[in-house]
Every structure is written in C-alpha cells, then in structure tokens.
Design a protein around this motif. Structure first.
Motif, PDB file in Angstrom:
ATOM      1  N   LYS A  92       0.834  -1.201   0.000  1.00 47.01           N
ATOM      2  CA  LYS A  92       0.000   0.000   0.000  1.00 47.01           C
ATOM      3  C   LYS A  92       0.869   1.252   0.000  1.00 47.01           C
ATOM      4  O   LYS A  92       0.602   2.214  -0.725  1.00 47.01           O
ATOM      5  N   ARG A  93       1.927   1.240   0.805  1.00 41.16           N
ATOM      6  CA  ARG A  93       2.807   2.408   0.871  1.00 41.16           C
ATOM      7  C   ARG A  93       3.521   2.632  -0.460  1.00 41.16           C
ATOM      8  O   ARG A  93       3.685   3.777  -0.899  1.00 41.16           O
ATOM      9  N   GLU A  94       3.936   1.545  -1.120  1.00 40.19           N
ATOM     10  CA  GLU A  94       4.598   1.673  -2.417  1.00 40.19           C
ATOM     11  C   GLU A  94       3.645   2.242  -3.462  1.00 40.19           C
ATOM     12  O   GLU A  94       4.055   3.028  -4.329  1.00 40.19           O
ATOM     13  N   LYS A  95       2.375   1.866  -3.389  1.00 38.21           N
ATOM     14  CA  LYS A  95       1.375   2.425  -4.314  1.00 38.21           C
ATOM     15  C   LYS A  95       1.218   3.925  -4.076  1.00 38.21           C
ATOM     16  O   LYS A  95       1.098   4.712  -5.020  1.00 38.21           O
ATOM     17  N   TRP A  96       1.208   4.307  -2.794  1.00 37.21           N
ATOM     18  CA  TRP A  96       1.088   5.737  -2.468  1.00 37.21           C
ATOM     19  C   TRP A  96       2.316   6.497  -2.969  1.00 37.21           C
ATOM     20  O   TRP A  96       2.202   7.620  -3.459  1.00 37.21           O
ATOM     21  N   LYS A  97       3.490   5.901  -2.832  1.00 33.50           N
ATOM     22  CA  LYS A  97       4.709   6.537  -3.323  1.00 33.50           C
ATOM     23  C   LYS A  97       4.652   6.734  -4.831  1.00 33.50           C
ATOM     24  O   LYS A  97       5.018   7.797  -5.356  1.00 33.50           O
ATOM     25  N   ASP A  98       4.201   5.688  -5.536  1.00 33.50           N
ATOM     26  CA  ASP A  98       4.106   5.749  -6.993  1.00 33.50           C
ATOM     27  C   ASP A  98       3.091   6.816  -7.425  1.00 33.50           C
ATOM     28  O   ASP A  98       3.355   7.610  -8.332  1.00 33.50           O
ATOM     29  N   LEU A  99       1.942   6.852  -6.727  1.00 34.07           N
ATOM     30  CA  LEU A  99       0.912   7.843  -7.054  1.00 34.07           C
ATOM     31  C   LEU A  99       1.420   9.254  -6.769  1.00 34.07           C
ATOM     32  O   LEU A  99       1.194  10.180  -7.562  1.00 34.07           O
ATOM     33  N   LYS A 144       2.188  12.126   1.092  1.00 35.77           N
ATOM     34  CA  LYS A 144       3.487  12.050   1.767  1.00 35.77           C
ATOM     35  C   LYS A 144       3.318  11.857   3.265  1.00 35.77           C
ATOM     36  O   LYS A 144       4.085  11.117   3.896  1.00 35.77           O
ATOM     37  N   ASN A 145       2.321  12.511   3.840  1.00 37.79           N
ATOM     38  CA  ASN A 145       2.032  12.315   5.270  1.00 37.79           C
ATOM     39  C   ASN A 145       1.553  10.894   5.543  1.00 37.79           C
ATOM     40  O   ASN A 145       1.926  10.281   6.551  1.00 37.79           O
ATOM     41  N   LYS A 146       0.725  10.364   4.631  1.00 43.89           N
ATOM     42  CA  LYS A 146       0.236   8.987   4.778  1.00 43.89           C
ATOM     43  C   LYS A 146       1.406   7.999   4.692  1.00 43.89           C
ATOM     44  O   LYS A 146       1.471   7.036   5.456  1.00 43.89           O
ATOM     45  N   ILE A 147       2.340   8.266   3.760  1.00 46.72           N
ATOM     46  CA  ILE A 147       3.514   7.407   3.599  1.00 46.72           C
ATOM     47  C   ILE A 147       4.369   7.443   4.859  1.00 46.72           C
ATOM     48  O   ILE A 147       4.827   6.409   5.360  1.00 46.72           O
ATOM     49  N   LYS A 148       4.573   8.655   5.384  1.00 46.45           N
ATOM     50  CA  LYS A 148       5.404   8.842   6.581  1.00 46.45           C
ATOM     51  C   LYS A 148       4.816   8.144   7.795  1.00 46.45           C
ATOM     52  O   LYS A 148       5.551   7.586   8.624  1.00 46.45           O
ATOM     53  N   ASN A 149       3.500   8.151   7.921  1.00 47.39           N
ATOM     54  CA  ASN A 149       2.842   7.622   9.124  1.00 47.39           C
ATOM     55  C   ASN A 149       2.355   6.190   8.981  1.00 47.39           C
ATOM     56  O   ASN A 149       1.790   5.636   9.931  1.00 47.39           O
ATOM     57  N   LYS A 150       2.572   5.580   7.823  1.00 51.85           N
ATOM     58  CA  LYS A 150       2.111   4.208   7.608  1.00 51.85           C
ATOM     59  C   LYS A 150       3.025   3.222   8.332  1.00 51.85           C
ATOM     60  O   LYS A 150       4.231   3.152   8.078  1.00 51.85           O
ATOM     61  N   ARG A 151       2.487   2.457   9.267  1.00 55.73           N
ATOM     62  CA  ARG A 151       3.280   1.476  10.012  1.00 55.73           C
ATOM     63  C   ARG A 151       3.409   0.189   9.209  1.00 55.73           C
ATOM     64  O   ARG A 151       2.413  -0.452   8.876  1.00 55.73           O
ATOM     65  N   ILE A 152       4.651  -0.163   8.883  1.00 51.98           N
ATOM     66  CA  ILE A 152       4.880  -1.425   8.173  1.00 51.98           C
ATOM     67  C   ILE A 152       5.664  -2.418   9.037  1.00 51.98           C
ATOM     68  O   ILE A 152       5.753  -3.593   8.704  1.00 51.98           O
ATOM     69  N   TYR A 153       6.263  -1.937  10.145  1.00 53.34           N
ATOM     70  CA  TYR A 153       7.039  -2.819  11.018  1.00 53.34           C
ATOM     71  C   TYR A 153       6.364  -2.971  12.384  1.00 53.34           C
ATOM     72  O   TYR A 153       5.816  -2.009  12.928  1.00 53.34           O
ATOM     73  N   SER A 154       6.407  -4.164  12.912  1.00 54.69           N
ATOM     74  CA  SER A 154       6.032  -4.411  14.305  1.00 54.69           C
ATOM     75  C   SER A 154       7.206  -5.138  14.964  1.00 54.69           C
ATOM     76  O   SER A 154       7.994  -5.807  14.282  1.00 54.69           O
ATOM     77  N   PRO A 251      11.339   2.290  14.705  1.00 56.00           N
ATOM     78  CA  PRO A 251      10.821   3.024  13.548  1.00 56.00           C
ATOM     79  C   PRO A 251       9.693   2.257  12.889  1.00 56.00           C
ATOM     80  O   PRO A 251       9.746   1.033  12.758  1.00 56.00           O
ATOM     81  N   ILE A 252       8.640   2.968  12.496  1.00 54.00           N
ATOM     82  CA  ILE A 252       7.447   2.294  11.977  1.00 54.00           C
ATOM     83  C   ILE A 252       7.588   1.933  10.501  1.00 54.00           C
ATOM     84  O   ILE A 252       6.871   1.080   9.994  1.00 54.00           O
TER      85      ILE A 252
END
Length: 253
Positions: A92-99, A144-154, A251-252
């Motif tokens: 999802k984050r990669e799609k947001w980056k591409d968009l 960009k804010n969504k990308i920055k705040n998207k948690r991909i790591y736990s 880091p998220i």
C-alpha cells in the motif's frame, strides 16, 4: 527449601569466588546462576558461554544493569529485537509513493504549461490555472504524510538465553520480597551457595562465605529450586517486551 546432611566444602574469606569462577569457566554443559547483583564483565562471560552452546540460565533482580545512556551495554546482547514486516502495508505504501510521484510529474507539467501560456497570452485569467496545481500539490502532501505515518514494522523481543529479572521492593509496591539468594549450579553436578554475588567485588575482593557441594541429593533440590524460580514464581518481574521498548527505537517504516 530445606535439605540436611549434604556433604560440602566451606570457604570463608577474601577470594571466596576464585574456585567458583574456575568451575564456571570449565563448565561443559550448563551454567545456572541466581544472583541479585551482577557485574557487566561477568554478564559478558555468560554471553560467551552461550556462544559455546552451553545452557545458560540467569535469575536476578532489576539491578541487572542500568540501561540508560548511549554507550553499548550487555543488556542489548541479552535482549534481542526482532522485527516483522507487514507485506500488505508495504504494498500500500509503495502504491502511495508511486501515485505521489506521478502527481508530482503532472503538477510540474501543468505548471510549465501555465508558465508558457502566461508568457504568450499575458492575461490575468491565466492565474486561475494555479488552482488545480495547488490542489495537486496539496494531494501530494497528503500522500506524503500517509507514507510517513504508515506502520509497516512491528517489533517483539526475545532473550539470548533464559533469564528472569525480578523487581526489587524499591521499584514496585506489588511485593516486599527481594530475591537475595546466591546460587550457582554448574553442569547440574556442582553447586555453590553463600554470600557472594556474581560481581567482581563478590568473587574477588570481598570477605565472603561460600559452600561448594557435589552431593547428588542436594544438587537435585537446588536444581528444582532454580527451575521453580525461573518458571513458577508469582513475584513481580520485568516484562521483556516492555523493557525492549525502552532499550530500542522502533521506527514504523
């Protein structure tokens, strides 16, 4: 625990831990320690024992080591940070980056066109063309804010070897019991009990008392006691997951 009739050696005085350290360093299978206080260099010894594939067990108190500050400490070797990646969140984050990248190209393209029109037409109404450009860049900022705040790591934490850290009465109101025992069990064949902690002062310099025994019945009782302290005590203890969050950054993305 009470056991009577065990055959043992007794040592009183300075240097009471010399033979203890020799026996520990000559361990072939396992080293199990109960000590409320520890020295960093002796924790390093336990870490090296684990590297030799010896079974290591440690029971101590929250005087284990002060983990505040930036310098490297053994606690970071005892508590290991593990990270899981959320693959769906990554996609999802990669799609947001591409968009976001595509919208940036579009915004720059529209801006260049608008500059060209302004140069040739020279009319104020061309300025209205800035509105969609502003909208595009606001959308880019949102992504960009969504990308920055998207948690991909736990994160979760594990131990290099089994150890339990009981909380002292000074750090909790849940119990007034302090684990003050000093017990050393080597290869499940040799046991030490006494006053000396697993510290440099305790093993080398202090005037201490220690008992050494290879009595099989006593060894079984001591082995059972260590097992119960490690697995079945209801005293308050440090939660390794909470402790890990204090020790490491998370880091998220």
């Amino acid at each position: 625990m009470f056991y009577n009739g065990a055959k043992c050696d007794i040592y009183i005085g300075k240097g009471a831990g010399k033979k203890l350290l020799n026996d520990i360093r000559n361990a072939k299978q396992s080293v199990k320690i109960v000590s409320p206080y520890l020295s960093p260099f002796l924790i390093s010894e336990l870490i090296n024992f684990r590297k030799r594939n010896l079974e290591v067990v440690l029971i101590t108190t929250d005087n284990l080591e002060d983990f505040y500050g930036n310098h490297e400490k053994n606690i970071h070797k005892l508590i290991i940070q593990n990270r899981n990646t959320d693959k769906e969140a990554v996609e999802k984050r990669e799609k947001w980056k591409d968009l976001s990248k595509r919208l940036t190209y579009i915004g720059i393209g529209v801006l260049l066109i608008l500059i060209g029109l302004a140069y040739y037409i020279r009319e104020l109404k061309v300025a209205f063309g800035l509105i969609p450009i502003l909208v595009i860049f606001l959308i880019i900022k949102l992504y960009k804010n969504k990308i920055k705040n998207k948690r991909i790591y736990s994160y979760w934490y594990s131990q290099l070897f089994p150890f339990k850290v009981y909380m002292s009465p000074d750090s909790t109101e849940e119990s007034d019991t302090f684990i003050h025992s000093k017990i050393y069990l080597i290869d499940n064949k040799i046991a030490y009990l006494g006053s000396l902690n697993f510290t440099s002062s305790g093993t080398k310099y202090n005037y201490e008392t220690r008992i050494r025994t290879e009595d099989k019945n006593a060894i079984e009782k001591i082995k059972e006691e260590i097992h119960n302290l490690l697995n079945h005590s209801h005293l308050p203890e440090r939660d390794i997951q909470i402790w890990g969050k204090h020790l490491y950054s998370e880091p998220i993305n």
